[in-house]
Design a protein around this motif. Structure first.
Motif, PDB file in Angstrom:
ATOM      1  N   LEU A  54       0.831  -1.200   0.000  1.00 45.75           N
ATOM      2  CA  LEU A  54       0.000   0.000   0.000  1.00 45.75           C
ATOM      3  C   LEU A  54       0.870   1.257   0.000  1.00 45.75           C
ATOM      4  CD1 LEU A  54      -2.711   1.453   0.197  1.00 45.75           C
ATOM      5  CD2 LEU A  54      -2.604   1.171   2.684  1.00 45.75           C
ATOM      6  N   ALA A  55       1.899   1.269   0.858  1.00 47.04           N
ATOM      7  CA  ALA A  55       2.790   2.427   0.913  1.00 47.04           C
ATOM      8  C   ALA A  55       3.529   2.611  -0.399  1.00 47.04           C
ATOM      9  CB  ALA A  55       3.780   2.262   2.066  1.00 47.04           C
ATOM     10  N   ARG A  56       3.949   1.514  -1.029  1.00 46.33           N
ATOM     11  CA  ARG A  56       4.668   1.606  -2.307  1.00 46.33           C
ATOM     12  C   ARG A  56       3.754   2.165  -3.394  1.00 46.33           C
ATOM     13  NH1 ARG A  56       6.254  -3.387  -2.804  1.00 46.33           N
ATOM     14  NH2 ARG A  56       8.375  -3.095  -2.037  1.00 46.33           N
ATOM     15  N   ALA A  57       2.502   1.720  -3.434  1.00 42.81           N
ATOM     16  CA  ALA A  57       1.565   2.193  -4.452  1.00 42.81           C
ATOM     17  C   ALA A  57       1.287   3.684  -4.275  1.00 42.81           C
ATOM     18  CB  ALA A  57       0.262   1.403  -4.378  1.00 42.81           C
ATOM     19  N   LYS A  58       1.114   4.136  -3.041  1.00 41.49           N
ATOM     20  CA  LYS A  58       0.853   5.551  -2.793  1.00 41.49           C
ATOM     21  C   LYS A  58       2.062   6.411  -3.156  1.00 41.49           C
ATOM     22  CE  LYS A  58      -1.271   6.209   1.237  1.00 41.49           C
ATOM     23  NZ  LYS A  58      -1.653   5.975   2.662  1.00 41.49           N
ATOM     24  N   THR A  59       3.262   5.926  -2.802  1.00 42.60           N
ATOM     25  CA  THR A  59       4.476   6.675  -3.142  1.00 42.60           C
ATOM     26  C   THR A  59       4.677   6.742  -4.641  1.00 42.60           C
ATOM     27  OG1 THR A  59       5.505   5.991  -1.059  1.00 42.60           O
ATOM     28  CG2 THR A  59       6.971   6.797  -2.786  1.00 42.60           C
ATOM     29  N   GLN A  60       4.419   5.631  -5.332  1.00 43.50           N
ATOM     30  CA  GLN A  60       4.594   5.608  -6.783  1.00 43.50           C
ATOM     31  C   GLN A  60       3.586   6.520  -7.472  1.00 43.50           C
ATOM     32  OE1 GLN A  60       4.778   1.628  -8.285  1.00 43.50           O
ATOM     33  NE2 GLN A  60       5.328   2.237 -10.344  1.00 43.50           N
ATOM     34  N   LEU A  61       2.359   6.585  -6.956  1.00 44.21           N
ATOM     35  CA  LEU A  61       1.345   7.460  -7.544  1.00 44.21           C
ATOM     36  C   LEU A  61       1.731   8.922  -7.362  1.00 44.21           C
ATOM     37  CD1 LEU A  61      -1.393   7.856  -8.894  1.00 44.21           C
ATOM     38  CD2 LEU A  61      -2.472   7.665  -6.637  1.00 44.21           C
ATOM     39  N   LYS A  62       2.196   9.291  -6.178  1.00 44.94           N
ATOM     40  CA  LYS A  62       2.625  10.674  -5.949  1.00 44.94           C
ATOM     41  C   LYS A  62       3.823  11.022  -6.825  1.00 44.94           C
ATOM     42  CE  LYS A  62       2.779  10.063  -1.428  1.00 44.94           C
ATOM     43  NZ  LYS A  62       2.975  10.341   0.024  1.00 44.94           N
ATOM     44  N   SER A  63       4.745  10.082  -6.963  1.00 41.04           N
ATOM     45  CA  SER A  63       5.918  10.321  -7.803  1.00 41.04           C
ATOM     46  C   SER A  63       5.517  10.540  -9.254  1.00 41.04           C
ATOM     47  CB  SER A  63       6.884   9.140  -7.693  1.00 41.04           C
ATOM     48  OG  SER A  63       7.948   9.261  -8.599  1.00 41.04           O
ATOM     49  N   MET A  64       4.615   9.707  -9.763  1.00 43.37           N
ATOM     50  CA  MET A  64       4.165   9.833 -11.148  1.00 43.37           C
ATOM     51  C   MET A  64       3.442  11.162 -11.368  1.00 43.37           C
ATOM     52  SD  MET A  64       1.596   7.366 -13.314  1.00 43.37           S
ATOM     53  CE  MET A  64       0.169   7.988 -12.432  1.00 43.37           C
ATOM     54  N   LEU A  65       2.613  11.560 -10.397  1.00 38.31           N
ATOM     55  CA  LEU A  65       1.877  12.818 -10.491  1.00 38.31           C
ATOM     56  C   LEU A  65       2.831  14.004 -10.585  1.00 38.31           C
ATOM     57  CD1 LEU A  65      -0.693  14.608 -10.191  1.00 38.31           C
ATOM     58  CD2 LEU A  65      -0.403  14.390  -7.723  1.00 38.31           C
ATOM     59  N   LEU A  66       3.815  14.053  -9.701  1.00 37.32           N
ATOM     60  CA  LEU A  66       4.712  15.201  -9.656  1.00 37.32           C
ATOM     61  C   LEU A  66       5.666  15.225 -10.846  1.00 37.32           C
ATOM     62  CD1 LEU A  66       5.496  15.254  -5.833  1.00 37.32           C
ATOM     63  CD2 LEU A  66       3.993  16.787  -7.107  1.00 37.32           C
ATOM     64  N   MET A  67       6.152  14.063 -11.272  1.00 36.18           N
ATOM     65  CA  MET A  67       7.069  14.040 -12.407  1.00 36.18           C
ATOM     66  C   MET A  67       6.362  14.423 -13.699  1.00 36.18           C
ATOM     67  SD  MET A  67       9.793  10.944 -11.807  1.00 36.18           S
ATOM     68  CE  MET A  67       8.589   9.643 -11.574  1.00 36.18           C
ATOM     69  N   ASN A  68       5.115  13.999 -13.866  1.00 34.40           N
ATOM     70  CA  ASN A  68       4.374  14.388 -15.064  1.00 34.40           C
ATOM     71  C   ASN A  68       4.141  15.890 -15.114  1.00 34.40           C
ATOM     72  OD1 ASN A  68       4.174  11.831 -16.151  1.00 34.40           O
ATOM     73  ND2 ASN A  68       2.192  11.392 -15.222  1.00 34.40           N
ATOM     74  N   LEU A  69       3.932  16.505 -13.955  1.00 35.10           N
ATOM     75  CA  LEU A  69       3.653  17.934 -13.915  1.00 35.10           C
ATOM     76  C   LEU A  69       4.903  18.784 -14.057  1.00 35.10           C
ATOM     77  CD1 LEU A  69       0.874  18.111 -11.179  1.00 35.10           C
ATOM     78  CD2 LEU A  69       0.631  18.400 -13.644  1.00 35.10           C
ATOM     79  N   GLU A  70       6.052  18.166 -14.314  1.00 33.85           N
ATOM     80  CA  GLU A  70       7.236  18.937 -14.675  1.00 33.85           C
ATOM     81  C   GLU A  70       7.210  19.342 -16.143  1.00 33.85           C
ATOM     82  OE1 GLU A  70      10.636  16.653 -13.655  1.00 33.85           O
ATOM     83  OE2 GLU A  70      10.314  16.778 -11.497  1.00 33.85           O
ATOM     84  N   SER A  71       6.293  18.761 -16.907  1.00 33.33           N
ATOM     85  CA  SER A  71       6.179  19.050 -18.334  1.00 33.33           C
ATOM     86  C   SER A  71       5.126  20.119 -18.571  1.00 33.33           C
ATOM     87  CB  SER A  71       5.819  17.767 -19.098  1.00 33.33           C
ATOM     88  OG  SER A  71       5.455  18.037 -20.431  1.00 33.33           O
ATOM     89  N   ARG A  72       5.477  21.162 -19.316  1.00 29.95           N
ATOM     90  CA  ARG A  72       4.553  22.260 -19.568  1.00 29.95           C
ATOM     91  C   ARG A  72       3.283  21.798 -20.306  1.00 29.95           C
ATOM     92  NH1 ARG A  72       7.703  25.013 -22.290  1.00 29.95           N
ATOM     93  NH2 ARG A  72       6.840  24.477 -24.322  1.00 29.95           N
ATOM     94  N   PRO A  73       3.372  20.971 -21.365  1.00 29.68           N
ATOM     95  CA  PRO A  73       2.141  20.512 -22.022  1.00 29.68           C
ATOM     96  C   PRO A  73       1.220  19.710 -21.093  1.00 29.68           C
ATOM     97  CG  PRO A  73       4.032  20.182 -23.462  1.00 29.68           C
ATOM     98  CD  PRO A  73       4.578  20.578 -22.137  1.00 29.68           C
ATOM     99  N   VAL A  74       1.811  18.960 -20.151  1.00 28.91           N
ATOM    100  CA  VAL A  74       0.982  18.205 -19.211  1.00 28.91           C
ATOM    101  C   VAL A  74       0.271  19.161 -18.254  1.00 28.91           C
ATOM    102  CG1 VAL A  74       1.006  16.490 -17.359  1.00 28.91           C
ATOM    103  CG2 VAL A  74       2.416  16.149 -19.387  1.00 28.91           C
ATOM    104  N   ILE A  75       0.975  20.201 -17.816  1.00 31.06           N
ATOM    105  CA  ILE A  75       0.339  21.208 -16.953  1.00 31.06           C
ATOM    106  C   ILE A  75      -0.822  21.862 -17.700  1.00 31.06           C
ATOM    107  CG2 ILE A  75       0.676  23.369 -15.702  1.00 31.06           C
ATOM    108  CD1 ILE A  75       3.615  22.600 -15.379  1.00 31.06           C
ATOM    109  N   PHE A  76      -0.613  22.160 -18.992  1.00 28.69           N
ATOM    110  CA  PHE A  76      -1.696  22.746 -19.792  1.00 28.69           C
ATOM    111  C   PHE A  76      -2.913  21.833 -19.807  1.00 28.69           C
ATOM    112  CE2 PHE A  76      -3.618  21.916 -23.946  1.00 28.69           C
ATOM    113  CZ  PHE A  76      -4.448  23.029 -24.047  1.00 28.69           C
TER     114      PHE A  76
END
Length: 525
Positions: free
Chosen positions: A422-444
């Motif tokens: 459970l902890a691994r899944a939550k950490t991986q989801l937060k990591s994926m969310l934040l890394m994707n939002l480093e891209s300007r088109p994804v933020i758009f």
């Protein structure tokens, strides 16, 4: 002095310095004196202004939203950099095609950024964007259209001019319609010949889950509809669904006031092309998705789809889905955590644990059953409904066993879940969310979609807080809720070994996820 003498002298002096250095004491040199406090770079340099960051906290980091008089919402967010991403999100897509021939959205996606009222051809549009280093794209999903361009910030007004023309004033010339139809035919032929059947499986599982309504309507244009969709049909659809109140003009890395000014100039002051034509009035479809469950299969010979020296094996493909929730539901985040916990992928991976190889579909499925080629969990969420499914493939002779494995994994969601996974899944989801939002088109896209559905944008911190609150009981609860819904099943390939739909339903209701036995009693045994 000649050049050779200069070089010789320098070489001699260098060697003499090395010898002199070796002849010195071997004691370690004294440490250099500590620099004065005034010269440390951790302190602000005197006389220079303090740096400010547009991504930090405060007004600069907020997403600004302005609603224009005609209903268009304009949203923007500042970001550092020379380039910006701007575009239009529209509440439109294949789910609204109930009164139209299937394939209208597919047509519109292929016809995007072609000739308009003010631009004679696609080449003219691309050449204008290239002046500002720009690229453009259009994507249609089941419930959203996205037109976007990334350009130098100095080209904001010309880019909004292009987007306004592309969205509101397309021409659909006969040549463009013919090219569009050829492109769609090629795509259909390519999909039928590819070893990867995922696009067709996604179509099939939605058709099974939402029989003949909204999200179950075809996103890919059926072959029989190619050529039967006319310019009049396209304009009628645009008039019904590309209305101002269903649009969001969004920009990342732009000045909000300039974006609003350009939107008014090119989206409000200039009328859409269908307002001057003889386009019939069509009532906007506001149907709510109705989950039905059911079976969709396509018997197909896939033995020769991958010729060559290293052909892929013949595979049978299966998707089992159950009803989940929409992205505005309070259980949406627990479903995202569940999706990460299930994970999955192909039977071959060149990566390590960072690629998700500790997820359930790796440790409990792919690592145990060598005959399974792939197993991946997906959570398709929309505004009013969703479907959680597992897509898997194996040799057609193993379809019975693979179905059994998948039903057990669905039932196991309601059982024991370790703190570690459970902890691994939550950490991986937060990591994926934040890394994707480093891209300007994804933020758009994130900004445009959130403002389109809610009228404002929630920050990543909000979702991270919700992810942290997800518990084991939440996953068990949504697992039980899923199992109470009727199954949706889709399959493609040689399906002689595929269990009956009723047997799959029984397996999902069994406490161990076991399919009913096919052994029959006989007096002749």
């Amino acid at each position: 002095m000649s050049l050779q003498r200069v070089v010789r002298k320098l070489f001699t002096n260098s060697n003499a310095q090395k010898v002199s250095h070796r002849c010195r004491s071997t004691a370690p040199p004294a440490p250099p004196p500590a620099p004065p406090v005034e010269s440390c770079l951790s302190q602000p340099l005197p006389g220079l202004p303090v740096a400010s960051y547009v991504t930090g906290k405060g007004e600069a980091a907020e997403t600004r939203v302005t609603v224009l008089d005609n209903g268009i919402r304009v949203a923007s967010e500042k970001r550092f950099g020379q380039f910006c991403t701007v575009g239009v999100a529209i509440d439109s897509g294949s789910r609204y095609e109930v009164a139209f021939p299937s394939g209208v959205s597919h047509y519109l996606e292929k016809l995007a950024f072609n000739s308009t009222t003010n631009y004679a051809s696609k080449d003219e549009i691309l050449q204008k964007l290239e002046k500002y280093g720009g690229i453009c794209d259009c994507q249609s999903t089941r419930d959203t259209f996205l037109y976007a361009a990334s350009v130098d910030s100095r080209g904001l007004d010309p880019t909004i001019d292009i987007l306004g023309d592309v969205v509101l004033r397309p021409q659909f010339s006969p040549e463009e319609m013919e090219m569009c139809e050829m492109t769609i035919r090629y795509e259909l032929e390519d999909m039928s010949m590819r070893p990867d059947q995922e696009p067709l499986l996604v179509e099939k599982i939605h058709a099974a889950a939402y029989k003949n309504n909204t999200l179950g309507l075809a996103k890919i244009c059926p072959e029989e509809n190619i050529g039967s969709i006319s310019r009049q049909t396209l304009y009628t659809y645009l008039a019904a669904f590309h209305k101002p109140e269903r649009m969001v003009v969004a920009g990342v890395g732009v000045d909000h006031d300039l974006l609003v000014e350009a939107t008014v100039k090119h989206f409000v002051d200039k009328p859409p092309v269908w307002s001057t034509g003889n386009i019939p009035e069509v009532v906007t479809d506001r149907s709510v998705a109705q989950y039905t469950g059911g079976l969709e299969v396509l018997e197909k010979d896939l033995s020769n789809v991958s010729p060559g020296p290293s052909p892929m094996p013949e595979l049978g493909h299966l998707v089992i889905g159950l009803e989940s929730v929409g992205h505005q539901h309070q259980d949406f985040i627990p479903f995202c955590v569940l999706n990460m916990m299930m994970g999955g992928g192909g039977s071959f991976s060149a990566g390590g644990p960072g690629k998700g190889m500790y997820t359930r579909l790796y440790t409990r499925v792919l690592n145990r059953y060598h005959w399974m080629y792939s197993a991946t969990a997906y959570n398709h969420a929309y505004n009013d409904s969703g479907i959680f499914c597992i897509l898997a493939s194996c040799h057609p002779q193993q379809l019975q066993e693979m179905t059994q494995v998948l039903t057990r994994e669905f039932v196991a969601i309601t059982g024991e879940i370790s703190d570690e996974e459970l902890a691994r899944a939550k950490t991986q989801l937060k990591s994926m969310l934040l890394m994707n939002l480093e891209s300007r088109p994804v933020i758009f896209e994130d900004c445009a979609r959130q403002v389109l559905s809610m009228g404002h944008r929630r920050k990543p911190e909000y979702f991270i807080s919700l992810i942290d609150q997800v518990t084991r009981d939440d996953l068990n609860r949504i697992g039980r809720n899923m199992l109470d819904s009727k199954a949706a099943v889709a399959a493609i390939g040689s399906l002689k070994k595929l269990p009956a739909f009723s047997d799959i339903e029984i397996g999902l209701l069994d406490k161990d996820g076991a399919l009913p036995s096919k052994k029959k009693f006989s007096i002749f045994r």
